[in-house]
Motif scaffolding. Structure first.
Motif, mmCIF file in Angstrom:
data_model
loop_
_atom_site.group_PDB
_atom_site.id
_atom_site.type_symbol
_atom_site.label_atom_id
_atom_site.label_comp_id
_atom_site.label_asym_id
_atom_site.label_seq_id
_atom_site.Cartn_x
_atom_site.Cartn_y
_atom_site.Cartn_z
ATOM 1 N N ASP A 45 12.335 37.780 7.381
ATOM 2 C CA ASP A 45 13.589 38.137 8.062
ATOM 3 C C ASP A 45 14.638 37.035 7.941
ATOM 4 O O ASP A 45 15.823 37.302 7.739
ATOM 5 C CB ASP A 45 13.340 38.497 9.528
ATOM 6 C CG ASP A 45 12.613 37.402 10.306
ATOM 7 O OD1 ASP A 45 11.909 36.549 9.704
ATOM 8 O OD2 ASP A 45 12.725 37.409 11.547
ATOM 9 N N LEU A 87 12.476 45.619 8.408
ATOM 10 C CA LEU A 87 13.451 45.416 7.340
ATOM 11 C C LEU A 87 13.526 46.581 6.349
ATOM 12 O O LEU A 87 14.543 46.754 5.676
ATOM 13 C CB LEU A 87 13.143 44.128 6.574
ATOM 14 C CG LEU A 87 13.451 42.835 7.331
ATOM 15 C CD1 LEU A 87 12.800 41.648 6.631
ATOM 16 C CD2 LEU A 87 14.953 42.634 7.445
ATOM 17 N N LYS A 143 7.717 42.387 10.673
ATOM 18 C CA LYS A 143 9.046 42.095 10.118
ATOM 19 C C LYS A 143 9.336 42.950 8.888
ATOM 20 O O LYS A 143 10.466 43.411 8.696
ATOM 21 C CB LYS A 143 9.167 40.602 9.804
ATOM 22 C CG LYS A 143 9.192 39.753 11.061
ATOM 23 C CD LYS A 143 9.185 38.274 10.754
ATOM 24 C CE LYS A 143 9.162 37.462 12.049
ATOM 25 N NZ LYS A 143 9.212 36.022 11.774
#
Length: 185
Positions: free
Chosen positions: A101, A139, A135
Motif C-alpha cells: 500500500d 488495492l 492490503k
C-alpha cells in the motif's frame, strides 16, 4: 542468474525464498494465463526472485501498463534492476510485500488490476501473510485478480478468508509440482 546463486539465496533465507530452484517456464505461463494484458493498467508482482514470471509479464503487457516488482532479497533486486534496466513503466522496489500500500501510494498507483505473487505463504509468519493479503484485497479494483502459487493446498482455507473465489489449477511440469491459485471477490 544461475541456479547455483538461487540455491545459495535459498540456503540463506529459506523462509523467504521458499524454493530451492526458480519456477519453470510452464509454471510462469500458467501464472499469467488469466491476465487480460490488453486492459491491464497496473500489475504488481510480489517476490519476483530472478524474474521468471516477470519475463512473461513484460513480454505480454502493453507498453503503457505500469508494472511494479517488490523484492526483499537484495541480490535478486540488484539482478532484476540490471536485467530490466531498459524497460519503461517498470518500478523495482527493494522492499517488503506487506508494504504494498505504501509503494502504490508513493508512485500514485490508484488501484491494481492484477497482483502476481511468488511468495511462500506456507512459510511466512501469519501476521505478514495477513497484512499482504488484506492490503492486496483492498488495492485490487473490482474484478481484480490475485494470482499465487503454492506447493500444497494447506493455505487454501487461509487465502479463502480474503478472497471468496479461488480457482485452482495444477502445474505438474514444475519442480516440485505447484498449485496456481487465481483469487477474486
Amino acid at each position: 542468474m544461475k541456479s547455483i546463486s538461487f540455491i545459495f539465496q535459498y540456503l540463506l533465507n529459506p523462509r523467504k525464498i521458499g524454493a530451492v530452484l526458480p519456477s519453470s517456464n510452464y509454471l510462469a505461463a500458467k501464472m499469467v494465463e488469466s491476465i487480460d494484458f490488453r486492459n491491464a493498467k497496473y500489475i504488481v508482482e510480489l517476490g519476483p526472485g530472478t524474474g521468471v514470471f516477470t519475463d512473461k509479464i513484460m513480454k505480454s503487457r502493453i507498453q503503457n501498463t505500469v508494472v511494479m516488482l517488490i523484492e526483499s532479497n537484495n541480490e535478486f533486486c540488484t539482478f532484476l534492476k540490471e536485467k530490466y534496466k531498459n524497460e519503461k513503466n517498470l518500478i523495482i522496489i527493494n522492499g517488503y510485500a506487506e508494504e504494498i500500500d505504501k509503494y502504490t501510494k508513493d508512485f500514485n498507483i490508484p488501484y491494481l488490476d492484477y497482483v502476481v505473487s511468488g511468495l511462500p505463504f506456507a512459510s511466512l509468519p501469519k501476521s505478514v501473510s495477513n497484512a499482504i493479503l488484506l492490503k492486496t484485497k483492498k488495492l485490487l479494483r473490482k474484478n481484480g485478480i490475485f494470482i499465487t502459487f503454492q506447493y500444497t493446498l494447506v493455505k487454501k482455507g487461509f487465502i479463502n478468508h480474503f478472497f471468496k473465489h479461488i480457482n485452482i489449477t495444477r502445474e505438474y511440469r514444475n519442480m516440485p509440482p505447484a498449485y496456481v491459485f487465481c483469487c477474486s471477490n
